[in-house]
Design a protein around this motif. Structure first.
Motif, PDB file in Angstrom:
ATOM      1  N   ARG A   8       0.839  -1.204   0.000  1.00  0.00           N
ATOM      2  CA  ARG A   8       0.000   0.000   0.000  1.00  0.00           C
ATOM      3  C   ARG A   8       0.877   1.259   0.000  1.00  0.00           C
ATOM      4  O   ARG A   8       0.605   2.219  -0.732  1.00  0.00           O
ATOM      5  CB  ARG A   8      -0.909   0.003   1.232  1.00  0.00           C
ATOM      6  CG  ARG A   8      -1.973  -1.080   1.226  1.00  0.00           C
ATOM      7  CD  ARG A   8      -2.695  -1.141   2.564  1.00  0.00           C
ATOM      8  NE  ARG A   8      -3.701  -2.196   2.598  1.00  0.00           N
ATOM      9  CZ  ARG A   8      -4.387  -2.546   3.675  1.00  0.00           C
ATOM     10  NH1 ARG A   8      -4.171  -1.921   4.826  1.00  0.00           N
ATOM     11  NH2 ARG A   8      -5.281  -3.511   3.620  1.00  0.00           N
ATOM     12  N   ARG A   9       1.912   1.256   0.828  1.00  0.00           N
ATOM     13  CA  ARG A   9       2.790   2.429   0.898  1.00  0.00           C
ATOM     14  C   ARG A   9       3.531   2.626  -0.421  1.00  0.00           C
ATOM     15  O   ARG A   9       3.730   3.764  -0.867  1.00  0.00           O
ATOM     16  CB  ARG A   9       3.780   2.286   2.057  1.00  0.00           C
ATOM     17  CG  ARG A   9       3.120   2.314   3.440  1.00  0.00           C
ATOM     18  CD  ARG A   9       4.132   2.501   4.551  1.00  0.00           C
ATOM     19  NE  ARG A   9       5.108   1.425   4.613  1.00  0.00           N
ATOM     20  CZ  ARG A   9       4.940   0.298   5.282  1.00  0.00           C
ATOM     21  NH1 ARG A   9       3.810   0.069   5.946  1.00  0.00           N
ATOM     22  NH2 ARG A   9       5.883  -0.636   5.303  1.00  0.00           N
ATOM     23  N   THR A  10       3.918   1.526  -1.055  1.00  0.00           N
ATOM     24  CA  THR A  10       4.615   1.626  -2.337  1.00  0.00           C
ATOM     25  C   THR A  10       3.720   2.261  -3.399  1.00  0.00           C
ATOM     26  O   THR A  10       4.168   3.110  -4.174  1.00  0.00           O
ATOM     27  CB  THR A  10       5.078   0.231  -2.802  1.00  0.00           C
ATOM     28  OG1 THR A  10       6.031  -0.284  -1.856  1.00  0.00           O
ATOM     29  CG2 THR A  10       5.723   0.297  -4.178  1.00  0.00           C
ATOM     30  N   ARG A  11       2.461   1.854  -3.425  1.00  0.00           N
ATOM     31  CA  ARG A  11       1.528   2.435  -4.400  1.00  0.00           C
ATOM     32  C   ARG A  11       1.361   3.926  -4.179  1.00  0.00           C
ATOM     33  O   ARG A  11       1.313   4.711  -5.135  1.00  0.00           O
ATOM     34  CB  ARG A  11       0.174   1.723  -4.293  1.00  0.00           C
ATOM     35  CG  ARG A  11       0.186   0.279  -4.796  1.00  0.00           C
ATOM     36  CD  ARG A  11      -1.083  -0.432  -4.425  1.00  0.00           C
ATOM     37  NE  ARG A  11      -2.261   0.155  -5.080  1.00  0.00           N
ATOM     38  CZ  ARG A  11      -3.504  -0.120  -4.730  1.00  0.00           C
ATOM     39  NH1 ARG A  11      -3.746  -0.941  -3.711  1.00  0.00           N
ATOM     40  NH2 ARG A  11      -4.520   0.429  -5.367  1.00  0.00           N
ATOM     41  N   LYS A  13       3.571   5.942  -2.725  1.00  0.00           N
ATOM     42  CA  LYS A  13       4.836   6.602  -3.096  1.00  0.00           C
ATOM     43  C   LYS A  13       4.928   6.793  -4.605  1.00  0.00           C
ATOM     44  O   LYS A  13       5.389   7.839  -5.082  1.00  0.00           O
ATOM     45  CB  LYS A  13       6.022   5.779  -2.600  1.00  0.00           C
ATOM     46  CG  LYS A  13       6.221   5.803  -1.097  1.00  0.00           C
ATOM     47  CD  LYS A  13       7.374   4.886  -0.698  1.00  0.00           C
ATOM     48  CE  LYS A  13       7.556   4.807   0.793  1.00  0.00           C
ATOM     49  NZ  LYS A  13       8.633   3.874   1.202  1.00  0.00           N
ATOM     50  N   GLU A  14       4.495   5.800  -5.346  1.00  0.00           N
ATOM     51  CA  GLU A  14       4.531   5.910  -6.803  1.00  0.00           C
ATOM     52  C   GLU A  14       3.662   7.075  -7.275  1.00  0.00           C
ATOM     53  O   GLU A  14       4.041   7.813  -8.183  1.00  0.00           O
ATOM     54  CB  GLU A  14       4.066   4.591  -7.431  1.00  0.00           C
ATOM     55  CG  GLU A  14       5.073   3.458  -7.244  1.00  0.00           C
ATOM     56  CD  GLU A  14       4.519   2.115  -7.689  1.00  0.00           C
ATOM     57  OE1 GLU A  14       3.290   2.039  -7.965  1.00  0.00           O
ATOM     58  OE2 GLU A  14       5.300   1.134  -7.752  1.00  0.00           O
ATOM     59  N   ARG A  15       2.501   7.244  -6.653  1.00  0.00           N
ATOM     60  CA  ARG A  15       1.635   8.372  -7.017  1.00  0.00           C
ATOM     61  C   ARG A  15       2.310   9.698  -6.671  1.00  0.00           C
ATOM     62  O   ARG A  15       2.241  10.668  -7.440  1.00  0.00           O
ATOM     63  CB  ARG A  15       0.303   8.268  -6.274  1.00  0.00           C
ATOM     64  CG  ARG A  15      -0.597   7.155  -6.768  1.00  0.00           C
ATOM     65  CD  ARG A  15      -2.015   7.360  -6.258  1.00  0.00           C
ATOM     66  NE  ARG A  15      -2.896   6.294  -6.718  1.00  0.00           N
ATOM     67  CZ  ARG A  15      -4.226   6.374  -6.677  1.00  0.00           C
ATOM     68  NH1 ARG A  15      -4.810   7.466  -6.204  1.00  0.00           N
ATOM     69  NH2 ARG A  15      -4.969   5.380  -7.101  1.00  0.00           N
ATOM     70  N   CYS A  16       2.954   9.744  -5.509  1.00  0.00           N
ATOM     71  CA  CYS A  16       3.618  10.976  -5.090  1.00  0.00           C
ATOM     72  C   CYS A  16       4.766  11.323  -6.026  1.00  0.00           C
ATOM     73  O   CYS A  16       4.921  12.478  -6.445  1.00  0.00           O
ATOM     74  CB  CYS A  16       4.132  10.838  -3.658  1.00  0.00           C
ATOM     75  SG  CYS A  16       2.830  10.746  -2.412  1.00  0.00           S
ATOM     76  N   HIS A  17       5.577  10.336  -6.360  1.00  0.00           N
ATOM     77  CA  HIS A  17       6.711  10.585  -7.248  1.00  0.00           C
ATOM     78  C   HIS A  17       6.236  11.038  -8.624  1.00  0.00           C
ATOM     79  O   HIS A  17       6.843  11.917  -9.252  1.00  0.00           O
ATOM     80  CB  HIS A  17       7.570   9.326  -7.353  1.00  0.00           C
ATOM     81  CG  HIS A  17       8.223   8.957  -6.065  1.00  0.00           C
ATOM     82  ND1 HIS A  17       8.740   7.698  -5.823  1.00  0.00           N
ATOM     83  CD2 HIS A  17       8.452   9.663  -4.931  1.00  0.00           C
ATOM     84  CE1 HIS A  17       9.245   7.650  -4.609  1.00  0.00           C
ATOM     85  NE2 HIS A  17       9.076   8.837  -4.045  1.00  0.00           N
ATOM     86  N   ALA A  18       5.125  10.433  -9.086  1.00  0.00           N
ATOM     87  CA  ALA A  18       4.583  10.835 -10.386  1.00  0.00           C
ATOM     88  C   ALA A  18       4.109  12.282 -10.358  1.00  0.00           C
ATOM     89  O   ALA A  18       4.140  12.979 -11.379  1.00  0.00           O
ATOM     90  CB  ALA A  18       3.432   9.912 -10.787  1.00  0.00           C
ATOM     91  N   GLY A  19       3.692  12.743  -9.172  1.00  0.00           N
ATOM     92  CA  GLY A  19       3.238  14.119  -9.035  1.00  0.00           C
ATOM     93  C   GLY A  19       4.347  15.084  -8.666  1.00  0.00           C
ATOM     94  O   GLY A  19       4.084  16.271  -8.436  1.00  0.00           O
ATOM     95  N   GLY A  20       5.582  14.575  -8.558  1.00  0.00           N
ATOM     96  CA  GLY A  20       6.718  15.444  -8.287  1.00  0.00           C
ATOM     97  C   GLY A  20       7.057  15.640  -6.830  1.00  0.00           C
ATOM     98  O   GLY A  20       7.864  16.529  -6.494  1.00  0.00           O
ATOM     99  N   SER A  21       6.484  14.836  -5.934  1.00  0.00           N
ATOM    100  CA  SER A  21       6.796  14.958  -4.507  1.00  0.00           C
ATOM    101  C   SER A  21       7.738  13.847  -4.073  1.00  0.00           C
ATOM    102  O   SER A  21       7.511  12.670  -4.369  1.00  0.00           O
ATOM    103  CB  SER A  21       5.513  14.910  -3.661  1.00  0.00           C
ATOM    104  OG  SER A  21       4.687  16.022  -3.938  1.00  0.00           O
ATOM    105  N   ALA A  22       8.786  14.234  -3.348  1.00  0.00           N
ATOM    106  CA  ALA A  22       9.786  13.259  -2.920  1.00  0.00           C
ATOM    107  C   ALA A  22       9.357  12.492  -1.681  1.00  0.00           C
ATOM    108  O   ALA A  22       9.871  11.407  -1.398  1.00  0.00           O
ATOM    109  CB  ALA A  22      11.108  13.970  -2.653  1.00  0.00           C
ATOM    110  N   ALA A  23       8.433  13.061  -0.898  1.00  0.00           N
ATOM    111  CA  ALA A  23       7.989  12.436   0.348  1.00  0.00           C
ATOM    112  C   ALA A  23       6.522  12.780   0.570  1.00  0.00           C
ATOM    113  O   ALA A  23       5.971  13.672  -0.076  1.00  0.00           O
ATOM    114  CB  ALA A  23       8.835  12.928   1.522  1.00  0.00           C
TER     115      ALA A  23
END
Length: 368
Positions: A8-11, A13-23
């Motif tokens: 769940r956390r990985t999914r 994180k992938e959304r966050c990274h796709a949106g340009g957020s590192a954390a």
């Protein structure tokens, strides 16, 4: 379960990274529990660049009903008293080398948002939006199992109440007894404030129990739910007290039952949320009950009793398999009373038998 939480956390994180957020900083309690296994009071979850941290204002409660943190998430109590876990998490994100942080703006107060900005002004804040809520819509079989057990508990509690003497007892007393029976049968507690409504109060959505006593000939509508391992279900039924129902009661009950059946039959993968609502609402509209209908026909359930999806006239989106929802149409006539029928079901493909009914207490109009 550790692998489930990690996935769940990985999914996310992938959304966050796709949106340009590192954390990402997750602060809404139900979302924290969904991702970390537990949500101690005041805790937040930091999905950082180097590690994931559960920041708490004190040591987490080890009681099973509160959930236990995933072993892969390091629990970090704040030093001293009076600290803000969200502000501390933002500071740690910067320390891990993040230049941007996604936060749940719909949950953070303006004051907390300002406090984060004042402590880490160089950290760019983005809105995480409802990303976690969207992940929570489709349940895995472990989550559905918890809902199924909760529904069984609610059915047991309601069934026992129906076998007792009801005339002369107050709405408030009956509601308290139902909640006690939920706990007796293994629930963590009620999923929400139990509603018992009699006579002119019957059929009202969200009615708060009063000291009105049950009388012969009353409609009695009950809505309750059990919370089991954090997951919440819902059931609502309407009965007639003491005598054979009057013609108007039979007519109203049959109408609401038909509306509920129409909504339930629409629970297939790919059905639009608004079409489920429309199917149930059309039955009531056609009979002249246009005014005073509930704003929605149903909603999702899970770690919260009222979560996405919303089955409402303007709702956007379509159902997926393994989505648990309520279908709960009702009619209330001021000064007279009304009917509400409410079930929790899980959307399943027709090949798997169609929607799975979790709450199985009879929907026959019983005279108690």
């Amino acid at each position: 379960m550790s692998e489930v939480y990690a996935a769940r956390r990985t999914r996310l994180k992938e959304r966050c990274h796709a949106g340009g957020s590192a954390a990402a900083l997750v602060s809404r309690p139900a979302n924290v529990r969904y991702l970390a296994g537990a949500a101690p009071r005041g805790a937040v979850l930091l999905l950082g660049r180097t590690e994931d941290l559960l920041l708490c204002t004190g040591p987490p409660d080890d009681r099973a009903l509160e959930g236990r943190p995933d072993e892969a998430v390091r629990v970090r109590p704040l030093p001293g008293r009076g600290g803000d876990a969200a502000v501390a998490a933002a500071d740690l994100a910067l320390g891990q080398g993040a230049d941007s942080l996604a936060v749940e703006e719909h949950h953070l107060t303006v004051a907390r948002h300002r406090a984060i900005r004042s402590v880490v002004p160089r950290l760019r804040l983005a809105d995480l939006g409802g990303a976690v809520e969207q992940l929570r819509i489709v349940k895995d079989e472990e989550e559905i199992s918890c809902l199924r057990i909760g529904a069984e508990i609610a059915d047991q509690a309601l069934g026992e109440l129906l076998e007792s003497i009801l005339v002369g007892r107050t709405e408030r007393h009956l509601a308290l007894e139902l909640e006690r029976r939920l706990v007796d049968h293994g629930a963590d507690g009620p999923a929400f404030a139990t509603s018992v409504a009699t006579g002119p109060n019957s059929g009202r959505r969200g009615h708060r129990p009063t000291d009105r006593r049950v009388e012969e000939g009353d409609f009695l509508s009950v809505c309750l739910g059990a919370r089991y391992r954090g997951y919440r279900c819902e059931i609502g039924r309407t009965f007639v007290i003491g005598t054979s129902p009057a013609d108007w009661q039979i007519e109203m009950y049959d109408l609401v039952f038909a509306a509920q059946r129409a909504g339930r039959e629409m629970l297939v993968p790919g059905a639009a949320y608004r079409d489920v609502d429309r199917a149930a609402r059309h039955v009531l509209d056609s009979a002249g009950y246009t005014e005073g209908l509930p704003a929605l026909t149903g909603h999702g359930v899970g770690l919260e009793i009222d979560e996405d999806p919303q089955l409402a006239p303007a709702a956007m989106g379509k159902l997926d398999a393994c989505v648990p929802v309520t279908v709960e149409p009702g009619v209330h006539l001021p000064g007279r009373g009304g009917v509400r029928i409410d079930d929790t079901l899980v959307v399943r493909p027709e090949a798997d038998g169609g929607p799975e009914l979790l709450t199985i207490t009879t929907k026959e109009l019983l005279a108690l």
